[in-house]
Design a protein around this motif. Structure first.
Motif, short mmCIF file in Angstrom:
data_model
loop_
_atom_site.label_atom_id
_atom_site.label_comp_id
_atom_site.label_asym_id
_atom_site.label_seq_id
_atom_site.Cartn_x
_atom_site.Cartn_y
_atom_site.Cartn_z
N ALA A 158 16.06 49.26 -27.26
CA ALA A 158 14.91 50.47 -27.48
C ALA A 158 14.12 49.35 -27.94
CB ALA A 158 14.66 51.50 -28.26
N LEU A 159 14.47 48.27 -28.39
CA LEU A 159 13.51 46.98 -29.57
C LEU A 159 13.48 46.32 -28.74
CD1 LEU A 159 13.40 45.97 -32.04
CD2 LEU A 159 15.13 44.85 -32.22
N LEU A 160 14.27 45.44 -27.57
CA LEU A 160 14.34 44.59 -26.92
C LEU A 160 13.06 45.23 -25.61
CD1 LEU A 160 17.14 43.05 -25.50
CD2 LEU A 160 15.48 42.42 -26.75
N VAL A 161 13.18 46.85 -25.13
CA VAL A 161 12.16 47.80 -24.80
C VAL A 161 10.81 47.35 -25.06
CG1 VAL A 161 11.57 49.45 -23.48
CG2 VAL A 161 13.27 49.28 -23.41
N ALA A 162 10.63 47.44 -26.38
CA ALA A 162 9.48 47.46 -26.78
C ALA A 162 8.62 45.87 -27.03
CB ALA A 162 9.44 47.82 -28.65
N LEU B 242 14.52 48.81 -14.25
CA LEU B 242 15.55 49.63 -15.15
C LEU B 242 16.83 50.33 -14.92
CD1 LEU B 242 13.76 51.29 -17.91
CD2 LEU B 242 15.96 52.12 -17.20
N ILE B 243 16.84 51.59 -13.39
CA ILE B 243 16.62 52.09 -12.36
C ILE B 243 18.36 50.90 -11.64
CG2 ILE B 243 17.17 53.84 -10.76
CD1 ILE B 243 14.62 54.64 -12.19
N VAL B 244 17.61 50.26 -11.28
CA VAL B 244 18.46 49.23 -10.49
C VAL B 244 19.44 48.18 -10.58
CG1 VAL B 244 18.59 47.03 -8.98
CG2 VAL B 244 16.84 48.94 -8.39
N ILE C 137 13.63 43.25 -19.25
CA ILE C 137 14.10 44.82 -19.10
C ILE C 137 16.07 44.97 -18.15
CG2 ILE C 137 13.61 47.33 -19.15
CD1 ILE C 137 12.61 46.00 -21.04
N GLY C 138 15.49 44.75 -17.11
CA GLY C 138 16.47 44.92 -16.37
C GLY C 138 18.17 43.84 -16.61
#
Lengths: 324, 323
Positions: free
Chosen positions: A76-80, A11-13, A89-90
């Motif tokens: 948020a939906l994709l993360v879920a 996520l951060i990268v 996620i990245g």
């Protein structure tokens, strides 16, 4: 444990990558432009440089923030859904962060501003980018003075022509109008029309009153050159600025301001000939404003005076007036 | 009915579709309510701009997202890692997109948000709520022009042209509400820059031109009445008549004008003609001055006539003194 850590790392990268990427694609353009301008200044002699907003003045667009909220929700939906996969996620984070940065950069002021510079060689135009990525469309356009020979002004647009063929359009700030006229007159570019068509609100009344006085003083000085010729014809000139409206209504519909040259008989002071030279004519929304300045104006006035002299010479002596 | 994930997927598709496209109406009405709360609204107009052909790019976004999900799931995801419930969810999502999206778009293009533009005048300016035909995050919802940035207005072919300060203008369709628009603009004190309006014949109300003629004639009589003592002192009579193309006996486009004549001993000495309207084949140019400016303009003209008479009387007197 390791999985969730990798997701966070991904996520951060991804976010950092997206930020760097969009900064490179959209964010560095102001820096590039100022570099180019600096290089131009060391390379050529810059006479005048200015910028202009290409967005219509006075109309406010409320920035549309709905896309941000929707983007956040989708993310948020994709993360879920794909919380288990650092790759997906990245990718989603990178995509949405890029779109977010892009919107911010595109809405920034730089992307609506056009810059231009008049140099001894020609005109450098740095067009407004309107959110284009760095590799699209040229960042600067050069028009050599050799490529243009005439110009006209419409509103806040300068239209440059060659052999009556349109070459390039350049927008400018209304406050740069006089400055541009001076520069173009120095370049000895021909005017395609004596009057410029400008927006009435763009017309500076108070500067115009001062200019009217200046032009009438200059006219009298020029008329002194023809004093002998007038005397030979037994004539005396009467010269001044005329208006068909009081000063504070010069922007109104049908308002006009012009130079008037009356030729009077030296003895009877009877009017023999009247000639006019238009300075300003308003139709309410648009105005015709004479764009002659400096030497061009002197030449035009002299030619006018000469023509009036010829005409009044051709008129000859009036018939003897019979006074009972 | 035990396949709840499928139904949730379909619900999510509908929700997303609504958030992408249907929420335009929501955001627009929220902005509208905000303006109504914060400003003193003078008038609101709704202008129907008609149908837009449905464009593919509008429909592409949710469907594309669904297909992307589908591809990711069935092609790249290792079997079993994703889980049955989530699979059913995505199936429901893609199914709803394929089956329900098109009918929803057919409904969407009929909504007022899609077809109409809303113009809201208030004390500080005017807001244009543009029609929303794309997804919710694209384009702009509202454009605002504050009176401080507005120089005046004029009326041309189905549009009000707001002149901007210091350059440019904004063309705004009035959608048949021309007179109402002008009433509001007069209320906020915006000046009309060009005294003749250009309007299409179909925009004109019935008898509008006749009413215009009658109004100008009535006002001309008023103005002339005001100069009654001057006229009596000079021994003249000023008469206002309505003339038109047929009375001039020339073949041309129909037009009508006001003739202010200065009569001395049953002879017309001077006259001033003033065009009231002219029909250029469906496009009509008509005098669009409000009462105060109309009075001023008529007063100017009558005054000019009297001045001319005074000058005419003055000249022989000076010559007489020369003798």
């Amino acid at each position: 444990m390791i999985d969730s850590l990798t997701v966070w790392q991904a996520l951060i990268v991804a976010y950092l990558c997206a930020t760097v990427l969009s900064a490179l694609v959209w964010g560095v353009q102001p820096y590039l432009r100022s570099r180019r301008l600096q290089a131009l200044k060391t390379r050529e002699r810059v006479r005048f440089s200015s910028d202009v907003h290409t967005a219509p003045a006075g109309i406010e667009h409320r920035p549309n923030r709905a896309g941000y909220w929707l983007g956040a929700l989708l993310w948020a939906l994709l993360v879920a859904l794909f919380g288990h996969s650092p790759l997906l996620i990245g990718a989603a984070t990178a995509l949405f962060a890029t779109l977010f940065w892009r919107k911010l950069f595109v809405e920034s002021e730089f992307h609506t501003v056009q810059r231009y510079a008049f140099t001894d060689r020609g005109i450098w135009i740095f067009p407004a980018r309107h959110g284009l990525p760095v590799w699209k469309k040229p960042h600067e356009v050069f028009v050599s003075w050799r490529d243009v020979d005439a110009y006209k002004i419409e509103g806040v647009d300068l239209l440059l022509h060659r052999d009556e063929q349109f070459v390039v359009r350049l927008s400018f700030k209304p406050t740069d109008y006089e400055r541009l006229l001076g520069l173009l007159a120095d370049r000895e570019l021909a005017r395609m029309e004596v009057s410029d068509r400008i927006w009435v609100a763009q017309f500076d009344e108070h500067a115009f009153y001062e200019w009217e006085e200046e032009i009438s003083r200059m006219g009298w000085n020029l008329l002194d050159l023809y004093a002998d010729e007038f005397e030979e014809l037994h004539l005396v000139p009467e010269f001044g600025v005329m208006r068909n409206m009081p000063g504070n209504r010069l922007l109104d519909e049908y308002a006009r301001s012009w130079l008037q040259l009356n030729v009077l008989d030296i003895d009877t002071h009877e009017k023999r000939l009247t000639s006019t030279f238009a300075l300003w004519h308003s139709n309410g929304a648009l105005g015709q404003f004479t764009g002659l300045r400096g030497q061009e104006l002197v030449d035009a006035l002299q030619e006018w005076f000469r023509r009036v002299l010829q005409e009044s010479a051709a008129l000859g002596q009036p018939d003897e007036e019979v006074v009972s | 009915m035990n396949d709840i994930a499928f139904w949730i997927g379909m619900g999510a598709a509908l929700l997303l579709w609504y958030l992408f496209y249907g929420a335009n109406a929501l955001v627009r009405s929220w902005l509208l309510r905000k303006q109504r709360r914060e400003q003193e609204v003078l008038a609101e107009f709704e202008i129907d701009q008609g149908r837009l052909p449905l464009q593919r790019r509008w429909t592409g976004l949710p469907l594309g997202l669904g297909l992307l999900l589908f591809v990711i799931l069935y092609v790249t995801d290792p079997p079993g890692a994703f889980g049955y419930q989530k699979l059913r969810f995505v199936n429901g999502y893609v199914f709803a997109n394929l089956v329900l999206t098109l009918p929803l778009f057919l409904l969407l293009v009929r909504t007022r948000t899609f077809r109409t533009e809303r113009v809201v005048f208030d004390r500080a300016g005017v807001s244009f709520y543009l029609r929303r035909s794309g997804w919710v995050g694209g384009g702009t919802f509202v454009q605002r022009l504050s009176w401080a940035n507005c120089f005046g207005y004029s009326v041309g072919k189905g549009q009000i042209l707001f002149a901007l300060q210091p350059q440019g203008h904004l063309e705004q369709q009035h959608g048949g509400h021309r007179r109402a628009f002008e009433a509001v603009l007069a209320q906020v004190g915006l000046q009309k820059l060009i005294s003749y309006d250009v309007v299409y014949e179909r925009e004109l109300a019935e008898n509008e031109l006749t009413e215009l003629e009658a109004r100008v004639l009535r006002m001309a009589e008023d103005v002339i009445q005001g100069y009654a003592s001057e006229c009596a002192a000079l021994g003249i009579r000023i008469q206002a008549e309505r003339m038109d193309a047929t009375e001039l006996g020339e073949a041309s486009e129909p037009f009508a004008f006001l003739r202010l004549g200065l009569w001395v001993d049953n002879e017309r000495e001077h006259q001033i003609d003033w065009l009231l309207w002219a029909d250029y084949g469906g496009e009509i140019e008509q005098l669009g001055l409000a009462d105060d400016r109309l009075y001023e303009a008529l007063d100017d003209r009558v005054h000019t006539l009297i001045e001319r008479r005074v000058q005419q009387l003055g000249q022989p007197q000076r010559r007489a003194r020369l003798q």
